[in-house]
Every structure is written in C-alpha cells, then in structure tokens.
Write a protein that holds these residues in place. Structure first.
Motif, PDB file in Angstrom:
ATOM      1  N   ALA A 172       0.806  -1.226   0.000  1.00  0.00           N
ATOM      2  CA  ALA A 172       0.000   0.000   0.000  1.00  0.00           C
ATOM      3  C   ALA A 172       0.840   1.277   0.000  1.00  0.00           C
ATOM      4  CB  ALA A 172      -0.933  -0.003   1.214  1.00  0.00           C
ATOM      5  N   LEU A 173       2.148   1.153   0.180  1.00  0.00           N
ATOM      6  CA  LEU A 173       2.998   2.350   0.194  1.00  0.00           C
ATOM      7  C   LEU A 173       3.012   3.037  -1.170  1.00  0.00           C
ATOM      8  CD1 LEU A 173       6.134   1.258   2.244  1.00  0.00           C
ATOM      9  CD2 LEU A 173       4.794   3.298   2.665  1.00  0.00           C
ATOM     10  N   GLU A 174       2.977   4.363  -1.150  1.00  0.00           N
ATOM     11  CA  GLU A 174       3.118   5.164  -2.365  1.00  0.00           C
ATOM     12  C   GLU A 174       4.417   5.965  -2.280  1.00  0.00           C
ATOM     13  OE1 GLU A 174       1.216   4.824  -4.867  1.00  0.00           O
ATOM     14  OE2 GLU A 174      -0.459   3.717  -3.974  1.00  0.00           O
ATOM     15  N   THR A 175       4.869   6.456  -3.409  1.00  0.00           N
ATOM     16  CA  THR A 175       6.127   7.202  -3.445  1.00  0.00           C
ATOM     17  C   THR A 175       6.090   8.417  -2.530  1.00  0.00           C
ATOM     18  OG1 THR A 175       6.389   6.509  -5.754  1.00  0.00           O
ATOM     19  CG2 THR A 175       7.820   8.262  -4.974  1.00  0.00           C
ATOM     20  N   VAL A 176       4.934   9.079  -2.436  1.00  0.00           N
ATOM     21  CA  VAL A 176       4.841  10.275  -1.586  1.00  0.00           C
ATOM     22  C   VAL A 176       4.954   9.926  -0.108  1.00  0.00           C
ATOM     23  CG1 VAL A 176       3.458  11.600  -3.218  1.00  0.00           C
ATOM     24  CG2 VAL A 176       2.312  10.098  -1.577  1.00  0.00           C
ATOM     25  N   ASP A 177       4.790   8.631   0.239  1.00  0.00           N
ATOM     26  CA  ASP A 177       4.898   8.214   1.642  1.00  0.00           C
ATOM     27  C   ASP A 177       6.329   7.898   2.053  1.00  0.00           C
ATOM     28  OD1 ASP A 177       2.079   8.243   1.920  1.00  0.00           O
ATOM     29  OD2 ASP A 177       1.945   6.227   1.058  1.00  0.00           O
ATOM     30  N   VAL A 178       7.224   7.744   1.077  1.00  0.00           N
ATOM     31  CA  VAL A 178       8.522   7.147   1.365  1.00  0.00           C
ATOM     32  C   VAL A 178       9.338   7.979   2.350  1.00  0.00           C
ATOM     33  CG1 VAL A 178      10.769   6.544   0.359  1.00  0.00           C
ATOM     34  CG2 VAL A 178       8.657   5.816  -0.757  1.00  0.00           C
ATOM     35  N   GLU A 179       9.403   9.293   2.159  1.00  0.00           N
ATOM     36  CA  GLU A 179      10.242  10.100   3.048  1.00  0.00           C
ATOM     37  C   GLU A 179       9.693  10.093   4.478  1.00  0.00           C
ATOM     38  OE1 GLU A 179      11.189  13.954   1.585  1.00  0.00           O
ATOM     39  OE2 GLU A 179      12.492  13.183   0.019  1.00  0.00           O
ATOM     40  N   ASP A 180       8.365  10.160   4.628  1.00  0.00           N
ATOM     41  CA  ASP A 180       7.798  10.070   5.973  1.00  0.00           C
ATOM     42  C   ASP A 180       8.014   8.679   6.564  1.00  0.00           C
ATOM     43  OD1 ASP A 180       6.906  12.657   6.178  1.00  0.00           O
ATOM     44  OD2 ASP A 180       4.953  12.242   5.301  1.00  0.00           O
ATOM     45  N   PHE A 181       7.903   7.671   5.730  1.00  0.00           N
ATOM     46  CA  PHE A 181       8.154   6.298   6.146  1.00  0.00           C
ATOM     47  C   PHE A 181       9.568   6.156   6.712  1.00  0.00           C
ATOM     48  CE2 PHE A 181       8.928   1.769   4.410  1.00  0.00           C
ATOM     49  CZ  PHE A 181       8.513   1.185   5.594  1.00  0.00           C
ATOM     50  N   CYS A 182      10.540   6.683   5.984  1.00  0.00           N
ATOM     51  CA  CYS A 182      11.934   6.617   6.436  1.00  0.00           C
ATOM     52  C   CYS A 182      12.175   7.502   7.646  1.00  0.00           C
ATOM     53  CB  CYS A 182      12.871   7.000   5.291  1.00  0.00           C
ATOM     54  SG  CYS A 182      12.890   5.824   3.926  1.00  0.00           S
ATOM     55  N   GLN A 183      11.469   8.638   7.700  1.00  0.00           N
ATOM     56  CA  GLN A 183      11.630   9.555   8.830  1.00  0.00           C
ATOM     57  C   GLN A 183      11.183   8.888  10.133  1.00  0.00           C
ATOM     58  OE1 GLN A 183       9.613  13.212   8.129  1.00  0.00           O
ATOM     59  NE2 GLN A 183      10.556  14.273   9.845  1.00  0.00           N
ATOM     60  N   LEU A 184      10.074   8.161  10.061  1.00  0.00           N
ATOM     61  CA  LEU A 184       9.612   7.426  11.234  1.00  0.00           C
ATOM     62  C   LEU A 184      10.605   6.335  11.623  1.00  0.00           C
ATOM     63  CD1 LEU A 184       5.808   7.087  10.485  1.00  0.00           C
ATOM     64  CD2 LEU A 184       6.806   8.120  12.506  1.00  0.00           C
ATOM     65  N   ALA A 185      11.168   5.665  10.630  1.00  0.00           N
ATOM     66  CA  ALA A 185      12.176   4.640  10.913  1.00  0.00           C
ATOM     67  C   ALA A 185      13.390   5.250  11.602  1.00  0.00           C
ATOM     68  CB  ALA A 185      12.584   3.936   9.625  1.00  0.00           C
ATOM     69  N   MET A 186      13.782   6.463  11.182  1.00  0.00           N
ATOM     70  CA  MET A 186      14.893   7.161  11.843  1.00  0.00           C
ATOM     71  C   MET A 186      14.550   7.470  13.296  1.00  0.00           C
ATOM     72  SD  MET A 186      16.215   9.809   8.930  1.00  0.00           S
ATOM     73  CE  MET A 186      16.705   9.246   7.307  1.00  0.00           C
ATOM     74  N   TYR A 187      13.293   7.831  13.527  1.00  0.00           N
ATOM     75  CA  TYR A 187      12.860   8.111  14.906  1.00  0.00           C
ATOM     76  C   TYR A 187      13.084   6.878  15.783  1.00  0.00           C
ATOM     77  CZ  TYR A 187       9.717   8.792  18.854  1.00  0.00           C
ATOM     78  OH  TYR A 187       9.197   8.878  20.119  1.00  0.00           O
ATOM     79  N   PHE A 188      12.603   5.717  15.333  1.00  0.00           N
ATOM     80  CA  PHE A 188      12.765   4.500  16.129  1.00  0.00           C
ATOM     81  C   PHE A 188      14.233   4.091  16.224  1.00  0.00           C
ATOM     82  CE2 PHE A 188       8.233   3.809  14.926  1.00  0.00           C
ATOM     83  CZ  PHE A 188       7.721   3.709  16.209  1.00  0.00           C
ATOM     84  N   SER A 189      14.995   4.336  15.157  1.00  0.00           N
ATOM     85  CA  SER A 189      16.420   4.025  15.190  1.00  0.00           C
ATOM     86  C   SER A 189      17.130   4.839  16.262  1.00  0.00           C
ATOM     87  CB  SER A 189      17.045   4.294  13.819  1.00  0.00           C
ATOM     88  OG  SER A 189      18.436   4.088  13.841  1.00  0.00           O
ATOM     89  N   ASP A 190      16.792   6.132  16.329  1.00  0.00           N
ATOM     90  CA  ASP A 190      17.409   6.997  17.337  1.00  0.00           C
ATOM     91  C   ASP A 190      16.999   6.614  18.755  1.00  0.00           C
ATOM     92  OD1 ASP A 190      18.698   8.440  15.405  1.00  0.00           O
ATOM     93  OD2 ASP A 190      17.179  10.015  15.285  1.00  0.00           O
ATOM     94  N   LYS A 191      15.847   5.959  18.889  1.00  0.00           N
ATOM     95  CA  LYS A 191      15.341   5.569  20.202  1.00  0.00           C
ATOM     96  C   LYS A 191      15.770   4.159  20.599  1.00  0.00           C
ATOM     97  CE  LYS A 191      12.877   9.218  21.323  1.00  0.00           C
ATOM     98  NZ  LYS A 191      13.132   9.987  22.568  1.00  0.00           N
ATOM     99  N   THR A 192      16.692   3.586  19.866  1.00  0.00           N
ATOM    100  CA  THR A 192      17.165   2.226  20.143  1.00  0.00           C
ATOM    101  C   THR A 192      18.635   2.264  20.542  1.00  0.00           C
ATOM    102  OG1 THR A 192      15.618   1.357  18.488  1.00  0.00           O
ATOM    103  CG2 THR A 192      17.393  -0.100  19.202  1.00  0.00           C
ATOM    104  N   PRO A 193      19.030   1.565  21.605  1.00  0.00           N
ATOM    105  CA  PRO A 193      20.437   1.568  22.023  1.00  0.00           C
ATOM    106  C   PRO A 193      21.369   1.142  20.894  1.00  0.00           C
ATOM    107  CG  PRO A 193      19.061   0.536  23.709  1.00  0.00           C
ATOM    108  CD  PRO A 193      18.180   0.772  22.515  1.00  0.00           C
ATOM    109  N   GLN A 194      22.501   1.835  20.789  1.00  0.00           N
ATOM    110  CA  GLN A 194      23.470   1.530  19.747  1.00  0.00           C
ATOM    111  C   GLN A 194      24.097   0.148  19.917  1.00  0.00           C
ATOM    112  OE1 GLN A 194      24.339   3.352  16.952  1.00  0.00           O
ATOM    113  NE2 GLN A 194      22.494   4.483  17.525  1.00  0.00           N
ATOM    114  N   SER A 195      23.954  -0.432  21.093  1.00  0.00           N
ATOM    115  CA  SER A 195      24.504  -1.772  21.316  1.00  0.00           C
ATOM    116  C   SER A 195      23.900  -2.801  20.384  1.00  0.00           C
ATOM    117  CB  SER A 195      24.259  -2.195  22.775  1.00  0.00           C
ATOM    118  OG  SER A 195      24.919  -1.329  23.672  1.00  0.00           O
ATOM    119  N   VAL A 196      22.686  -2.549  19.898  1.00  0.00           N
ATOM    120  CA  VAL A 196      22.063  -3.472  18.952  1.00  0.00           C
ATOM    121  C   VAL A 196      22.929  -3.593  17.704  1.00  0.00           C
ATOM    122  CG1 VAL A 196      20.081  -3.793  17.429  1.00  0.00           C
ATOM    123  CG2 VAL A 196      19.726  -3.094  19.794  1.00  0.00           C
TER     124      VAL A 196
END
Length: 749
Positions: free
Chosen positions: A293-317
């Motif tokens: 269901a993803l569209e091209t216009v969703d991609v940057e927001d999709f990745c932005q949310l992934a960055m949010y969760f990445s930043d909220k995860t310990p680097q030890s992973v």
C-alpha cells in the motif's frame, strides 16, 4: 518523553500518515548524518549541486550524503549515485574471468525465476535482461560455491536494478554482490535477524509483541521476504527505487529493521482489533502484504519514522551484532561464534546494552543542553542486586530496586515500582544525568543471582512497559571494564567497599556458585545395586496404586469442587532465606494436612543433584520434534510453561499429559527441538500447590515407591517435586486433575 510520544502519535494518526493517503510535512527526529534538512524541500537547488559534483568527479559517499541529505534522488543520477554509495564506481568486470557456462544442477529453476521477473519488468530489451540475470545468478552461485534456492529471492533484488538502463552487466553484478554482502543478513545465521527484530519490537511495543507471541506468530512468517529483498518483493517499483535511494545513502544495514517496525506499529490497531479470529498464517499473510500500500509520496515520511525508532534504540544493537549478521568476518554455520549469537538472540529476555553505552549515558557532567541536542539514548539505571551488594558499591546514578521483593513482599514491590517511576520522571524533568526514559536494569552478572531480576523484567514487559533493557554482563562487567581501561573506580562507583574489595567481592560471588555446582555434582547419590531391585520396585508400585487410589480420588474430587479457599497470610516468612519460590504456605492442595514448613520448604525431598539443562550438555539423539511427539502420543492441550529448578533457574518447556503420565519436554531452541526431562505417573500425584504471591507457579508433588517397607508394613516411598511457571495455570491444572481422576478410576477398578 511526553513530547516525543506526542510527535510519534501525530505522525501515526490517520490525517498525518497513511500508507495510502497524503504524507506528513512535519519533521520529528533524524540522525546526525541525515539531520534537519530531511524535510520536504521544494527547492531543487541541491539537484544542480549534485550534478556539478558528479561532473567534477572525485565524489565519495560522504559528499553524496552531505548534498542529498537522505532525500529521493533525481532519476537521471540514480544509477551513478547508487554505484558511489555501494563503492563499486571504479570496480572492474568480475565476469571476464568466467567461461559463461550455464550448467548448474538448478539451472532450470534459475531460468524460470529470471524469466518470471523479466516479464514483470519494464525493460525494453527483455532477451538481454533475461540473459544478464541468468548469467549473474549462475556466476554468483559458482564463485561462492552456493546451491541456488528460490527462497533467496535474488531475482527480486535484481529487478529494480534492471530498470536503470545506465547499469551494464558488470555494474549489475557488482551492485548485486555489494547489496548481498552489506545489507542482506547472512544465511549462516537463519534465525538470528528475526530474533533480533523481535527484541527490537519488544523494546518499543511490548503489547504488540506479546500479541504476536500469543498467536505463536514468528517474525520469519511475515518478515523474510522484506529482509531478503529490501522490500522489493512487496513494494511498487517506484516506491522501491525511492526507498533504496534513502537506504543506500544511510548505509545502515539495520535500517531495514526499523522500516519493518514502522509497518508493524502502523498496522497494530488493525492487527489487534480485526484479526483476533484469524489463524496465525492468515495474520502473517496480511502483514506481509502491508508494504504494497505504500506510495512514493509516503517514502520520506516512512523513512523519517524509521529514523525516529532508530534513534530511540540503544546503539549496542548495532555494535553487538553487525559483524555477525552483516559486515564482519564470514561466520560459518555451526561455528562457536555463530552458535553464541544464535543462542543469545533466541534466549534473551530483552535487549542487552554494552557497558560503554551505559557509562556514556551515565556521565555525571553531561549537561542538559548537550542532552537536548543529542540523539544519544539516555538510560535510567536500575540496580537490581541485593541490598548488601548495592551498598558495597554501585554506579552513582543508579536507582536501587530489591528484585527479591517481587516474591517476598509483593505489596512492597509494587510500592518500589511506583517509586521508581516517580524518581525516573523527576530525574527527566530536572535534566539530571541520571534521567532517561529508557530503563536499563543492572544485575550481578551471575546467572543464579540474576533470576530475580529476570522476573522483574518479565513483570515490566507483561505490563507493556516499553524501553526495557539489561546491562550485558551485569555489575561485574562494569567493574571489569573500568579496571581494564584504567579508570579510577571512585569516579564512577559509590559505596562502602574499596575498588579492590569490589573486584574481589564479585569474583568470590561467582566462585561461590561454581563451587556449589561442583559440590552438587560430586555428592550425587549412588544407584542401589541390590539384586531383584526391578521386581521389588514393580511390586511396591502395584501395591501403592491399589491401596491409595480410592483415597487420592476422593481428595482430587474435593479439590476440584472447592478450589477457592480463604486467604492465609501466615505464610509470609520474615526470615526469608533468599531462595526463589520457597517459604510460603500452599494456597490450594490435594491432601488433608498441612505438610509445608517455611523453614524447611520440602522436608521429604531427598537431597540430590539438581538437574542441569544446558544446551552444550544435551545429546542430539535424545531430542524430539515437539509437534511430531504430541501427534504420536495423542497429546491434547499441551501447555507452554517454564520448568523451574530449586535454584530458581527457569527453562522454556511444554507440559504434556498422555495416557498415564505427565511429561515435561524442555525446549532447546538452538536445536529447534525438545528433550523429555521428567515423566511422572499421574497415579502418583500426592499434592498440587500454588503460591498466593505468584499464582502462576504450580508445584506438583509425587509419592514415588522405593524398595522395602516401613515400620507399619507399608511400601516405602519418597516425595519428589516438580515446579512450573504456567501462564494459564487455571486451565492447565484443571485438565491435569481431570486426567488424574481418569487414571485413578482405572486403577481402582
């Protein structure tokens, strides 16, 4: 913490972010490499800057990141930028050294898979595209000595590259090779990436993770095509190209886990509310199709949310598993290191955080201004060791929680948890170095001592507390690390003991448990060698069954009819001896008298060696496939549980009742099989007890006949005890009691 949650909720709301709707214009959080410029940018000036840089030459990945800032690339420059990001721009043609023979055993499978993908592609020269695909996959298999399998889904990984006409055959192979090497998890550790993703999901959304676990839905069931193709198999082609633009700029193989996390979080409401009556395979199939269901216009927001969760995860992973899963020295299946990683990820209760990350977060001089500008995960440290060890020495920023209170004083434990939450909130608001929204628990580093801490972790996760982790190696590893890097312990550690005493204290603590194991092994009882033992044993067993079946049946019937008893708090022992699951009076039992003594928890249990259930000790010939064994023995209603030893150690297991026996099968996840560790006759059950403070902990007692007779002329017996932690204890015990009555009826007749 509240502001962060508001931000993420805003992005996930229907009006801001929808896979099939309009994308959000709001910026939340981004990492240092793709920072504040990762927002919708209608100024195409950077396109010209990128074109100038490419024309000048001498462009590397760092320059690309600085110019593009994790944005979707102009199609005209996509192929050239991808080659730079994959570091293959100046690489030669590896296929020149090959004779070009297509003679693999699986050649027909390769041809059919390539033909199917080419038919779905938009390439103009389909014959050339088909030839390129088949040559590339065949050469890769030959050069790497790999047997082709359609499950690898390599054709899906190559399909987006086919639609870039600027890539010739050599470029296609080099891109394909680099993508596999850098971003696709190794096949030598087949379960590790999915177990790691489960820990990441558990860290951010324990409620959703618990739901999937309860439906026995593993991450492999829906994630495998995502990870193996970087979403290419389940995204529209323009979406895949845009997604890979950002993915390759980031150059982070773990970013795929956070993209998958966004999909699950976005699908949570639908999964938990509308799929309750679905089978696990139906849920898995639905989840697998969500990226469609993803569209091209969703991609940057999709990745932005992934960055949010990445930043909220310990680097030890990343630090702990990147070499094993992706870019380190090749790990062979079955090697010591690969086995360690597989076992650790399969058995970990939560994410493990390395000591350097803990110390970085706990720096006393880390100012609130620096903190607000940093994406560093901030931990609120919780020391779960005993009061004596905590007072002897602890990190100056650590909050103390006596983990033994959970079983010993449940009311006080609840108060301590409330105090912990209040202290955490106050520390965050005050901008203290001790403040952080992520809870990280510190144990002693000795497995037997840390069982209480694991129970606290399980309690927090059961209550859907997010951001839960544990220090890898416990306090012992903190002391060892500070000593190894020649840091003065007094700068970090507060307590009554000197640095030297602290080191000796934790060494002696570990040694005491090792000594206890050795003593237990050396003092194991010898088996009797008298003649006629088997004949005598069977005779006594028959006498016991006939003489006691009627009496036991009456007690079982009485118990089933009257399972609710008045609370009796006299079991709370003030002289708590520090042993888990002991020292409390039974809440319900089969039996007319109270045999339980708080000072001597199991007086009739013979002193014998505690069984050891280590993966390294098991003989694979003794293992059975769980589903096949259940089917073969016509087992109904098997119960997932934990086998609990007298030391407090727990092991995942299944409790099964066949025709006449109650059988415990201990899971060995490293082998994906189970072993029968106990088999008890249902006719020998003498008592079933539960704890008021922990009703899921069920104790079964058995009167097992032995040789000889007592003074009254009755057959001798010894009492043996099995304990299990059963999530659905009520249903499980009810079924077992029904089977006991069935067996006793048969014995009586």
């Amino acid at each position: 913490m509240a502001d962060d949650l508001d931000d993420i909720d805003a992005i996930l709301s229907d009006e801001n972010f929808d896979f099939v709707g309009q994308s959000s214009q709001e910026n939340i959080v981004s990492d240092s490499a793709c920072s504040e410029d990762f927002v919708d940018d209608f100024d195409d000036a950077w396109h010209a800057e990128l074109e100038d840089a490419l024309l000048e030459g001498f462009v590397d990945h760092t320059i690309i990141r600085n110019i593009c800032k994790c944005r979707i690339l102009p199609p005209i420059h996509r192929a050239e930028v991808w080659k730079i990001c994959l570091n293959i721009a100046s690489r030669g043609n590896a296929l020149n050294c090959w004779d070009g023979k297509l003679d693999l055993t699986e050649q027909n499978q390769i041809h059919e898979a390539c033909e199917k993908i080419v038919d779905q592609s938009k390439t103009e020269d389909t014959e050339q595209a088909l030839a390129n695909l088949e040559l590339i996959i065949t050469f890769y298999c030959k050069s790497r000595a790999i047997k082709y399998d359609t499950e690898y889904a390599w054709t899906f990984l190559l399909q987006p590259m086919l639609e870039l006409p600027e890539l010739d055959r050599a470029d296609l192979y080099n891109c394909f090779y680099a993508m596999l090497a850098r971003y696709i998890p190794r096949e030598s550790l087949p379960d590790a990436p999915y177990n790691l993703f489960r820990l990441i999901l558990l860290y951010h959304d324990p409620e959703l993770c618990s739901f999937l676990d309860s439906r026995k839905l593993t991450m492999q069931m829906f994630m495998k095509p995502w990870l193996r193709t970087l979403f290419a198999s389940h995204c529209k082609r323009p979406v895949t190209l845009a997604l890979w633009d950002i993915y390759l700029q980031r150059a982070d193989p773990f970013f795929m886990f956070f993209l998958a996390l966004v999909i699950l979080v976005n699908a949570k409401e639908q999964v938990m509310n509308t799929m309750l009556d679905k089978q696990k395979n139906e849920i898995a199939d639905a989840l697998t199709e969500f990226p469609v269901a993803l569209e091209t216009v969703d991609v940057e927001d999709f990745c932005q949310l992934a960055m949010y969760f990445s930043d909220k995860t310990p680097q030890s992973v990343r630090k702990g598993y990147q070499d094993a899963l992706f870019s380190g020295p090749m790990s062979l299946s079955g090697s010591k290191e690969s086995t360690r990683v597989e076992r650790e990820l399969a058995q970990s209760l939560c994410i493990q955080v390395a000591v350097p990350d803990i110390l970085l977060s706990a720096q006393p001089d880390f100012s609130s201004d620096e903190r607000s500008e940093s994406n560093q995960v901030r931990f609120f440290l919780v020391d779960c060791r005993s009061p004596d060890l905590y007072n002897a020495g602890h990190l100056s920023t650590a909050f103390h929680l006596d983990a033994t209170l959970m079983l010993r004083e449940p009311a006080e434990f609840k108060m301590a948890i409330d105090a912990l939450s209040n202290a955490q909130e106050q520390a965050i608001q005050a901008g203290s170095a001790a403040g952080g929204e992520h809870l990280c628990l510190i144990g002693s580093g000795v497995e037997e001592e840390d069982q209480y801490m694991y129970m606290v972790i399980a309690h927090l996760l059961k209550n859907h507390r997010s951001y839960i982790s544990v220090v890898r190696g416990g306090f012992k590893s903190i002391i060892t690390y500070l000593s190894d890097v020649n840091i003065n312990l007094s700068e970090w550690i507060t307590g009554t003991s000197s640095p030297k005493q602290l080191l000796n204290l934790h060494k002696s603590s570990e040694h005491s448990f090792e000594s206890a194991k050795e003593n237990a092994a050396s003092s194991s009882s010898k088996a009797p060698t008298e003649s006629g033992t088997m004949e005598s044993f069977m005779k006594n067993l028959s006498i016991t069954l006939k003489s006691k079946s009627h009496n036991i049946k009456e007690k079982v019937t009485k118990f089933i009819e009257n399972t609710h008893q008045e609370d009796d708090m006299s079991h709370m022992n003030t002289n708590y001896n520090g042993k888990p699951y002991r020292g409390t009076q039974p809440v319900f039992s089969i039996g007319d008298e109270d045999e339980h003594n708080a000072e001597e928890p199991y007086p009739n249990v013979p002193k014998k060696k505690e069984p050891v259930y280590e993966d390294s000790d098991v003989d694979e010939d003794d293992l059975v496939d769980l589903d096949e064994w259940f089917k073969q023995h016509n087992v109904k209603n098997p119960t997932a549980c934990f086998l609990v030893l007298q030391t407090g150690r727990r092991f995942p297991a299944h409790l099964a009742v066949d025709k006449d026996d109650m059988v415990c099968l201990r899971e060995y996840k490293a082998f994906k099989k189970s072993k029968i560790v106990t088999r008890r006759s249902l006719a020998l059950v003498s008592k079933i007890t539960s704890k008021r403070s922990c009703p899921e902990l069920i104790t079964f007692k058995f009167n097992v006949p032995t040789e000889g007779e007592n003074e009254d002329g009755e057959a001798k017996s010894v009492e043996e005890v099995d304990r299990y932690l059963i999530p659905e204890a009520g249903q499980a015990t009810k079924y077992i009691k029904q089977q006991i009555m069935r067996v006793l009826d048969a014995a009586e007749s």
